[in-house]
Scaffold this motif. Structure first.
Motif, PDB file in Angstrom:
ATOM      1  N   ASP A  46      74.309   1.228  86.976  1.00 29.45           N
ATOM      2  CA  ASP A  46      75.180   0.890  85.994  1.00 29.45           C
ATOM      3  C   ASP A  46      75.219  -0.719  85.754  1.00 29.45           C
ATOM      4  N   TYR A  47      74.097  -1.338  86.005  1.00 28.26           N
ATOM      5  CA  TYR A  47      74.130  -2.970  85.480  1.00 28.26           C
ATOM      6  C   TYR A  47      73.258  -2.829  84.352  1.00 28.26           C
ATOM      7  N   PHE A  48      73.520  -3.686  83.511  1.00 31.72           N
ATOM      8  CA  PHE A  48      72.600  -4.082  82.298  1.00 31.72           C
ATOM      9  C   PHE A  48      71.747  -4.986  82.677  1.00 31.72           C
ATOM     10  N   ILE A  49      70.325  -4.905  82.932  1.00 30.06           N
ATOM     11  CA  ILE A  49      69.204  -5.735  83.507  1.00 30.06           C
ATOM     12  C   ILE A  49      68.559  -6.169  82.113  1.00 30.06           C
ATOM     13  N   LYS A  50      68.545  -7.535  82.312  1.00 29.66           N
ATOM     14  CA  LYS A  50      67.335  -8.426  81.212  1.00 29.66           C
ATOM     15  C   LYS A  50      66.790  -9.011  82.216  1.00 29.66           C
ATOM     16  N   SER A  51      65.430  -8.452  82.443  1.00 27.78           N
ATOM     17  CA  SER A  51      64.374  -8.920  83.356  1.00 27.78           C
ATOM     18  C   SER A  51      63.683  -9.873  82.599  1.00 27.78           C
ATOM     19  N   HIS A  52      63.446 -11.074  82.975  1.00 32.49           N
ATOM     20  CA  HIS A  52      62.624 -12.155  82.291  1.00 32.49           C
ATOM     21  C   HIS A  52      61.431 -12.589  83.180  1.00 32.49           C
ATOM     22  N   THR A  53      60.213 -12.816  82.147  1.00 31.58           N
ATOM     23  CA  THR A  53      59.002 -13.286  83.216  1.00 31.58           C
ATOM     24  C   THR A  53      58.235 -14.308  82.384  1.00 31.58           C
ATOM     25  N   ASP A  54      57.702 -15.186  82.989  1.00 31.53           N
ATOM     26  CA  ASP A  54      56.808 -16.103  82.250  1.00 31.53           C
ATOM     27  C   ASP A  54      55.476 -15.587  82.150  1.00 31.53           C
ATOM     28  N   SER A  55      54.848 -14.401  82.812  1.00 32.62           N
ATOM     29  CA  SER A  55      53.482 -14.073  82.997  1.00 32.62           C
ATOM     30  C   SER A  55      53.430 -12.844  81.676  1.00 32.62           C
ATOM     31  N   GLU A  56      52.549 -13.113  81.048  1.00 39.67           N
ATOM     32  CA  GLU A  56      52.038 -12.213  80.000  1.00 39.67           C
ATOM     33  C   GLU A  56      51.561 -10.833  80.681  1.00 39.67           C
ATOM     34  N   PRO A  57      50.603 -10.757  81.687  1.00 34.88           N
ATOM     35  CA  PRO A  57      50.169  -9.449  82.481  1.00 34.88           C
ATOM     36  C   PRO A  57      51.368  -8.889  83.035  1.00 34.88           C
ATOM     37  N   VAL A  58      52.345  -9.560  83.594  1.00 33.51           N
ATOM     38  CA  VAL A  58      53.486  -8.752  84.320  1.00 33.51           C
ATOM     39  C   VAL A  58      54.267  -8.062  83.155  1.00 33.51           C
ATOM     40  N   TYR A  59      54.689  -8.940  82.095  1.00 31.05           N
ATOM     41  CA  TYR A  59      55.140  -8.508  80.979  1.00 31.05           C
ATOM     42  C   TYR A  59      54.507  -7.024  80.339  1.00 31.05           C
ATOM     43  N   HIS A  60      53.133  -7.093  80.149  1.00 25.44           N
ATOM     44  CA  HIS A  60      52.503  -5.969  79.503  1.00 25.44           C
ATOM     45  C   HIS A  60      52.585  -4.743  80.488  1.00 25.44           C
ATOM     46  N   PHE A  61      52.558  -4.996  81.796  1.00 25.30           N
ATOM     47  CA  PHE A  61      52.415  -4.033  83.017  1.00 25.30           C
ATOM     48  C   PHE A  61      53.763  -3.111  82.678  1.00 25.30           C
ATOM     49  N   TRP A  62      54.831  -3.715  82.696  1.00 25.25           N
ATOM     50  CA  TRP A  62      56.186  -3.073  82.463  1.00 25.25           C
ATOM     51  C   TRP A  62      56.289  -2.591  81.441  1.00 25.25           C
ATOM     52  N   LYS A  63      55.835  -3.183  80.109  1.00 29.97           N
ATOM     53  CA  LYS A  63      56.055  -2.437  78.820  1.00 29.97           C
ATOM     54  C   LYS A  63      54.977  -1.357  78.857  1.00 29.97           C
ATOM     55  N   CYS A  64      53.796  -1.202  79.400  1.00 27.28           N
ATOM     56  CA  CYS A  64      53.123  -0.171  79.385  1.00 27.28           C
ATOM     57  C   CYS A  64      53.721   0.998  80.111  1.00 27.28           C
ATOM     58  N   LEU A  65      54.501   0.483  81.232  1.00 28.61           N
ATOM     59  CA  LEU A  65      55.020   1.911  82.090  1.00 28.61           C
ATOM     60  C   LEU A  65      56.360   2.289  81.051  1.00 28.61           C
ATOM     61  N   GLU A  66      56.831   1.405  80.475  1.00 33.86           N
ATOM     62  CA  GLU A  66      58.249   2.014  79.650  1.00 33.86           C
ATOM     63  C   GLU A  66      57.634   2.857  78.684  1.00 33.86           C
ATOM     64  N   ALA A  67      56.269   2.381  77.848  1.00 32.18           N
ATOM     65  CA  ALA A  67      55.844   3.085  76.780  1.00 32.18           C
ATOM     66  C   ALA A  67      55.301   4.543  77.203  1.00 32.18           C
ATOM     67  N   ASP A  68      54.436   4.394  78.505  1.00 31.80           N
ATOM     68  CA  ASP A  68      53.831   5.717  78.798  1.00 31.80           C
ATOM     69  C   ASP A  68      53.312   5.633  80.172  1.00 31.80           C
ATOM     70  N   SER A  69      54.040   5.607  81.231  1.00 32.82           N
ATOM     71  CA  SER A  69      53.555   5.678  82.466  1.00 32.82           C
ATOM     72  C   SER A  69      52.575   6.365  82.890  1.00 32.82           C
ATOM     73  N   ARG A  70      52.537   7.754  82.601  1.00 36.99           N
ATOM     74  CA  ARG A  70      51.614   8.600  82.916  1.00 36.99           C
ATOM     75  C   ARG A  70      50.349   8.300  82.208  1.00 36.99           C
ATOM     76  N   LYS A  71      50.107   7.483  81.114  1.00 37.71           N
ATOM     77  CA  LYS A  71      48.920   6.904  80.772  1.00 37.71           C
ATOM     78  C   LYS A  71      48.149   6.330  81.829  1.00 37.71           C
ATOM     79  N   VAL A  72      49.107   5.064  82.309  1.00 40.19           N
ATOM     80  CA  VAL A  72      48.502   4.196  83.327  1.00 40.19           C
ATOM     81  C   VAL A  72      48.125   5.141  84.542  1.00 40.19           C
ATOM     82  N   TYR A  73      48.826   6.034  84.939  1.00 47.55           N
ATOM     83  CA  TYR A  73      48.694   6.830  86.039  1.00 47.55           C
ATOM     84  C   TYR A  73      47.286   7.470  85.684  1.00 47.55           C
ATOM     85  N   ASP A  74      47.100   8.176  84.570  1.00 51.47           N
ATOM     86  CA  ASP A  74      46.032   8.979  84.405  1.00 51.47           C
ATOM     87  C   ASP A  74      44.608   7.858  84.550  1.00 51.47           C
TER      88      ASP A  74
END
Length: 255
Positions: A46-74
């Motif tokens: 129950d904390y509201f987290i705004k997690s910041h990064t200056d790394s574009e690949p790190v950002y894309h990794f987490w956004k891909c997991l948010e969109a479809d983590s199963r696709k990354v797994y496959d």
């Protein structure tokens, strides 16, 4: 929710103690995002987290997991990313981030993180013996928590995050291994790494009225740099301790 990534450059085992310092239900800006271990644990409590990064690949990794983590797994488990030679892994370490397909790039990020001796993607000794099957299970089961937002801005710093935060928000800077050196920005780094100048951070946090908590792996020199702030020592189990001999991490607050 357990992170699918590993990070051997930082313990990040102080979530329990962080929750005794920052009130439940708070909005918390965190920086820099990498393995997400602490951020995910807080978001699920129950904390509201705004997690910041200056790394574009790190950002894309987490956004891909948010969109479809199963696709990354496959993609990871399809068999096409299996490389037998260490030389081939070294090549992939150098070029993985140049791929235009964000889901494939995220799968490579996960694979190299799993095989790396450090958990870094662009560096570290690559060996299949470093692989932990638990990481793959965590990837397969991953669902982004409701209160976990991932934000990216090129060249953003810890000081920028703190300065731009709302006075009612908290800031959590995950410092990792403490570095007393003046030349921290002089060393080379991977595209997924964020470098924090601990000297500059200490000066800034000592002056700002924005509520900020910094976590470090414990180092005896930390108190020399962060003066007149509130210290909480954390033992190997993530619990607060008053005995420095048992300290594995330290939390430093300006409030």
């Amino acid at each position: 929710m357990l992170t699918p990534l590993k990070n051997k450059n930082s313990r990040n085992n102080s979530c329990y103690t962080i929750r005794t310092i920052i009130p439940r239900g708070s909005v918390v800006n965190t920086f820099p995002l990498y393995d997400g271990k602490t951020e995910l644990q807080l978001a699920e409590r129950d904390y509201f987290i705004k997690s910041h990064t200056d790394s574009e690949p790190v950002y894309h990794f987490w956004k891909c997991l948010e969109a479809d983590s199963r696709k990354v797994y496959d993609i990871v488990t399809c068999g096409e990313l299996e490389y037998e030679s260490e030389q081939m892994f070294r090549v992939i370490q150098e070029i993985w981030h140049k791929n235009d397909n964000l889901f494939l790039k995220s799968a490579l990020f996960f694979m190299l993180n799993s095989y790396s001796s450090t958990g870094l993607v662009s560096s570290g000794e690559i060996n299949k013996s470093n692989y932990n099957p638990l990481s793959l299970r965590n990837l397969k089961a991953f669902t982004m928590p409701e209160h976990f937002a991932v934000l990216h801005k090129k060249d953003i710093t810890a000081e920028d995050i703190i300065e731009s935060s709302d006075p009612n928000e908290y800031n959590l800077i995950i410092g990792g291994k403490f570095n007393f050196s003046l030349f921290v920005h002089g060393r080379s780094r991977g595209i997924e790494e964020t470098i924090i100048n601990h000297r500059e951070l200490a000066k800034f946090v000592g002056k700002t009225n924005k509520k900020t908590l910094i976590s470090f792996d414990y180092h005896p020199q930390i108190k020399m740099l962060f003066r007149n702030l509130n210290f909480t020592f954390v033992d190997e189990f993530g619990k607060p301790t008053t005995n420095k001999k048992n300290a594995k991490e330290v939390l430093i607050a300006n409030f």
